[in-house]
Design an enzyme around this catalytic site. Structure first.
Site, mmCIF file in Angstrom:
data_model
loop_
_atom_site.group_PDB
_atom_site.id
_atom_site.type_symbol
_atom_site.label_atom_id
_atom_site.label_comp_id
_atom_site.label_asym_id
_atom_site.label_seq_id
_atom_site.Cartn_x
_atom_site.Cartn_y
_atom_site.Cartn_z
ATOM 1 N N TYR A 1 89.448 44.732 83.050
ATOM 2 C CA TYR A 1 90.325 43.596 83.336
ATOM 3 C C TYR A 1 91.623 44.104 83.977
ATOM 4 O O TYR A 1 91.750 45.281 84.303
ATOM 5 C CB TYR A 1 90.580 42.809 82.056
ATOM 6 C CG TYR A 1 89.345 42.101 81.528
ATOM 7 C CD1 TYR A 1 88.778 41.035 82.221
ATOM 8 C CD2 TYR A 1 88.744 42.508 80.340
ATOM 9 C CE1 TYR A 1 87.647 40.388 81.741
ATOM 10 C CE2 TYR A 1 87.611 41.865 79.851
ATOM 11 C CZ TYR A 1 87.066 40.810 80.560
ATOM 12 O OH TYR A 1 85.943 40.172 80.093
ATOM 13 N N ARG B 1 94.421 47.180 73.281
ATOM 14 C CA ARG B 1 93.003 47.524 73.457
ATOM 15 C C ARG B 1 92.884 48.478 74.635
ATOM 16 O O ARG B 1 93.045 48.088 75.788
ATOM 17 C CB ARG B 1 92.158 46.276 73.673
ATOM 18 C CG ARG B 1 90.675 46.585 73.811
ATOM 19 C CD ARG B 1 89.836 45.417 73.361
ATOM 20 N NE ARG B 1 88.435 45.551 73.734
ATOM 21 C CZ ARG B 1 87.448 44.871 73.181
ATOM 22 N NH1 ARG B 1 87.713 44.008 72.214
ATOM 23 N NH2 ARG B 1 86.215 45.029 73.578
ATOM 24 N N GLN C 1 71.312 37.662 72.724
ATOM 25 C CA GLN C 1 70.676 36.480 73.278
ATOM 26 C C GLN C 1 71.483 35.201 73.088
ATOM 27 O O GLN C 1 71.462 34.332 73.962
ATOM 28 C CB GLN C 1 69.286 36.303 72.665
ATOM 29 C CG GLN C 1 68.269 37.305 73.154
ATOM 30 C CD GLN C 1 66.914 37.112 72.505
ATOM 31 O OE1 GLN C 1 66.358 38.021 71.911
ATOM 32 N NE2 GLN C 1 66.365 35.928 72.610
#
Length: 665
Positions: free
Chosen positions: A169, A217, A342
């Site tokens: 990012y 982070r 999923q």
């Protein structure tokens, strides 16, 4: 009684905030973030995880300004209007003794809209939008926007913020020469490229003051060409610590990296070594992440000194009580994350609300009736695959008396079969934990005997549920009964052994899994982590071991293989099959099998494919004959899972159907 996980249970102080244990619920987008009118559901989701023992919770990412948003429907934290909706979240978490920080995320060139910006106009390979280059004024304004959002977060009751500085990012884009081609003060040297990260951190600290948490982070391993190396990452860690970060949350890999980071193919705690290198560089707490889904793994990471805390994100989707169960001596009852992606990542990428394959109530807690049933019933569930297990557990939770039948000796059905496929070992652990949950819930289990309609009809059950699964479809061509022809269940259970040359008929998910199972080489004495790092070239050039067999996949439909595989994991399986030399032939018409092999026809003409073994993965049929027999005896039944609809086996649908039926019986 001492805790079974004493290091997890030990408290820790981050900045001026005391945390009750060392487990962090890491950041995940749920799909609810753009809709403040659904924050009651989001508050319940986070509140349940705080009640379940999470030491610290990190929200999904919220954008500090419009250009920062990930998608066109904004998840913004840029005005006072956001305070009241977010207060619902923080009140819910604090009401259960938890702590929570909001993640501030600027997507940069990863934003999926036409207003994206980046340090340089370099298009991401996973995005069709070209970012505009940020001006000096825009950069300074964005730093101010981070600080303003942090101040709003404090008013909304958050215990601090997390600055998203990893995974490709905007902050990562400033740091990497891959994406930062600037020649001004925001580019060039490492100090120039890191200036944005450092100034954002410093501005947020000024806005928050000394006590609230700032989690930065940091990308512990970029896993892309043109990213930071280990020395540069350690330098950055020290720099953001000096700028005001109170702890370092580790992220692994950019989204465009060609290395798996959170799928089942990744060994447990595979990147804890990268976290350990950062821990050695700083004095603030460092948090390990990625593929840590077992409390024993988390305890080992802490014991080995690789981290001060451990982040579990998707495991909290699977089980809101994962911490309480672990610390309370019930680790064997944890609803285990199987890293399938999923219903979490794949849902998010498809603009669907996130949930969990093994826990369909995740992010849907408000849809669940939690009260005991007004009239407890006697319920029979026939079939102990995942649909039947989910139904039995939920019905028992609502105070019904449940008996679960299965002709097999162990529960699990198709999910237990899948557990032998490389990268799906956690499926077996999940089934083991389901067994423990059934026992704890008081479900009576009857295994090893096929129950018949007469027995069920005469037993006086108030409700009968059929979750009897599927039957593999046979190969209906001349020679289909050749002894070389076996079903996928025989291969995966070990009842049949494949030869050197194998044909796999079927290009669906089962066909791909079976092909990988057959081609995957035995690592021998090589540890799982070393084999993973060598295969994916993490420490240098990728080294692929020779395949165990010569495998050819065939399918009737034209076009590429693997189009039905998961969006976030299918690329891994396709790459592994390429690495192991699996041949794939589409648009096949199967003619016959004789001594020479399988005769097929494609647009290129006829061909005889020699084979020692032919494995049939050509679909399934519902196994629901018992429903007809019971109906003839005047006993209506509920049919769920594969017994209701075979198609491409879908554990996500099966578990959801079972859980919802069990909840409303």
């Amino acid at each position: 009684m001492p805790s079974p996980f004493p290091l997890i249970a030990s408290p820790i102080r981050v900045d001026g905030v005391d945390l009750r244990n060392r487990i962090v619920m890491g950041s995940m987008h749920t799909g609810l973030e753009p809709e403040p009118e659904r924050f009651d559901a989001l508050a319940r989701f986070y509140g349940d995880r705080a009640r379940g023992g999470a030491g610290l919770i990190v929200t999904g990412g919220f954008a500090p300004n419009r250009a920062a948003r990930v998608k066109d429907h904004p998840s913004l934290f840029d005005s006072r209007a956001a305070i009241a909706p977010h207060r619902r979240i923080t009140d819910a978490v604090h009401g259960h003794g938890g702590r929570i920080v909001v993640q501030l995320l600027h997507a940069g060139r990863y934003g999926y809209h036409d207003e994206i910006v980046a340090p340089s106009p370099v298009q991401a390979p996973i995005n069709r939008y070209l970012p505009a280059e940020m001006t000096d004024a825009q950069i300074r304004q964005t730093i101010g926007d981070y600080a303003a959002s942090a101040a709003l977060a404090l008013e909304a009751g958050y215990d601090g913020v997390e600055i998203m500085g990893s995974e490709g990012y905007l902050i990562s884009e400033f740091l990497a020469t891959r994406t930062n081609h600037r020649t001004d003060d925001w580019g060039g040297s490492l100090q120039g490229r890191a200036r944005f990260a450092i100034e954002v951190t410093a501005a947020v600290r000024r806005a928050l003051g000394p006590d609230p948490i700032i989690s930065y982070r940091i990308s512990a391993a970029d896993l892309i060409e043109g990213g930071l190396d280990n020395d540069e990452t350690q330098w950055l860690a020290r720099a953001v610590e000096a700028a005001g970060a109170g702890c370092l949350m580790t992220g692994i890999g950019w989204h465009e990296s060609k290395v798996p980071t959170i799928a089942g193919a990744v060994p447990h705690a595979a990147f804890a070594g990268a976290t350990a290198r950062l821990k050695a560089a700083v004095s603030i707490p460092v948090i390990a992440s990625n593929r840590i889904n077992l409390p024993e793994t988390a305890e080992r990471v802490l014991r080995d000194g690789q981290a001060d805390m451990v982040s579990m994100a998707r495991p909290f989707l699977a089980d809101a009580e994962i911490v309480d169960k672990a610390l309370g001596g019930r680790a064997g009852q944890i609803n285990l994350c199987i890293a399938c992606n999923q219903a979490c990542l794949d849902h998010y990428f498809l603009d669907q609300t996130v949930t969990c394959l093994v826990n369909p109530w995740a992010v849907r807690e408000l849809e669940r009736d939690e009260a005991p049933a007004a009239r407890p019933k006697r319920i029979a569930v026939v079939g102990a695959g995942v649909a039947g297990i989910a139904c039995a557990l939920e019905a028992a939770r609502r105070s019904h008396r449940v008996t679960l039948y299965d002709a097999a000796e162990r529960p699990g059905g198709q999910l237990r079969l899948a557990a032998v496929v490389p990268g799906k070992e956690d499926y077996g652990r999940a089934i083991d934990n389901f067994e423990n949950q059934l026992a704890a819930a008081g479900v009576e289990t009857v295994y090893g005997t096929a129950v018949d309609a007469a027995t069920l009809a005469g037993a006086g059950y108030d409700e009968i549920v059929l979750s009897t699964g599927v039957l593999p479809r046979a190969l209906d061509i001349p020679g289909g009964d050749d002894p070389r022809v076996v079903g996928y269940t025989e291969i995966l259970t070990g009842r049949a052994t494949a030869g050197e040359a194998v044909l796999v008929i079927g290009g669906g998910g089962i066909g791909h899994d079976v092909a990988l199972f057959l081609a995957h080489p035995d690592p021998g004495d090589l540890p799982a982590l070393a084999a993973f790092e060598a295969h994916w070239g993490i420490a240098g050039t990728a080294r692929h071991r020779p395949a165990a067999r010569r495998v050819t996949m065939l399918k009737r439909s034209p076009g590429g293989f693997g189009r039905t595989l998961g969006k976030s994991t299918g690329w891994i399986l396709r790459q592994e099959l390429r690495d192991f030399g699996v041949r794939q032939i589409a648009g096949v018409r199967y003619l016959e099998i004789d001594a020479a092999g399988l005769h097929v026809e494609t647009d290129g003409g006829r061909e005889i494919l020699a084979a020692d073994t032919i494995v049939v993965c050509a679909g399934q049929e519902s196994n629901a004959a018992l429903a007809t027999e019971l109906a003839a005896r005047g006993r209506p039944v509920h049919v769920i899972g594969g017994a209701r609809l075979a198609g491409e086996l879908d554990a996500k649908r099966a578990i959801d159907e079972g859980a919802r039926l069990g909840n409303r019986l």
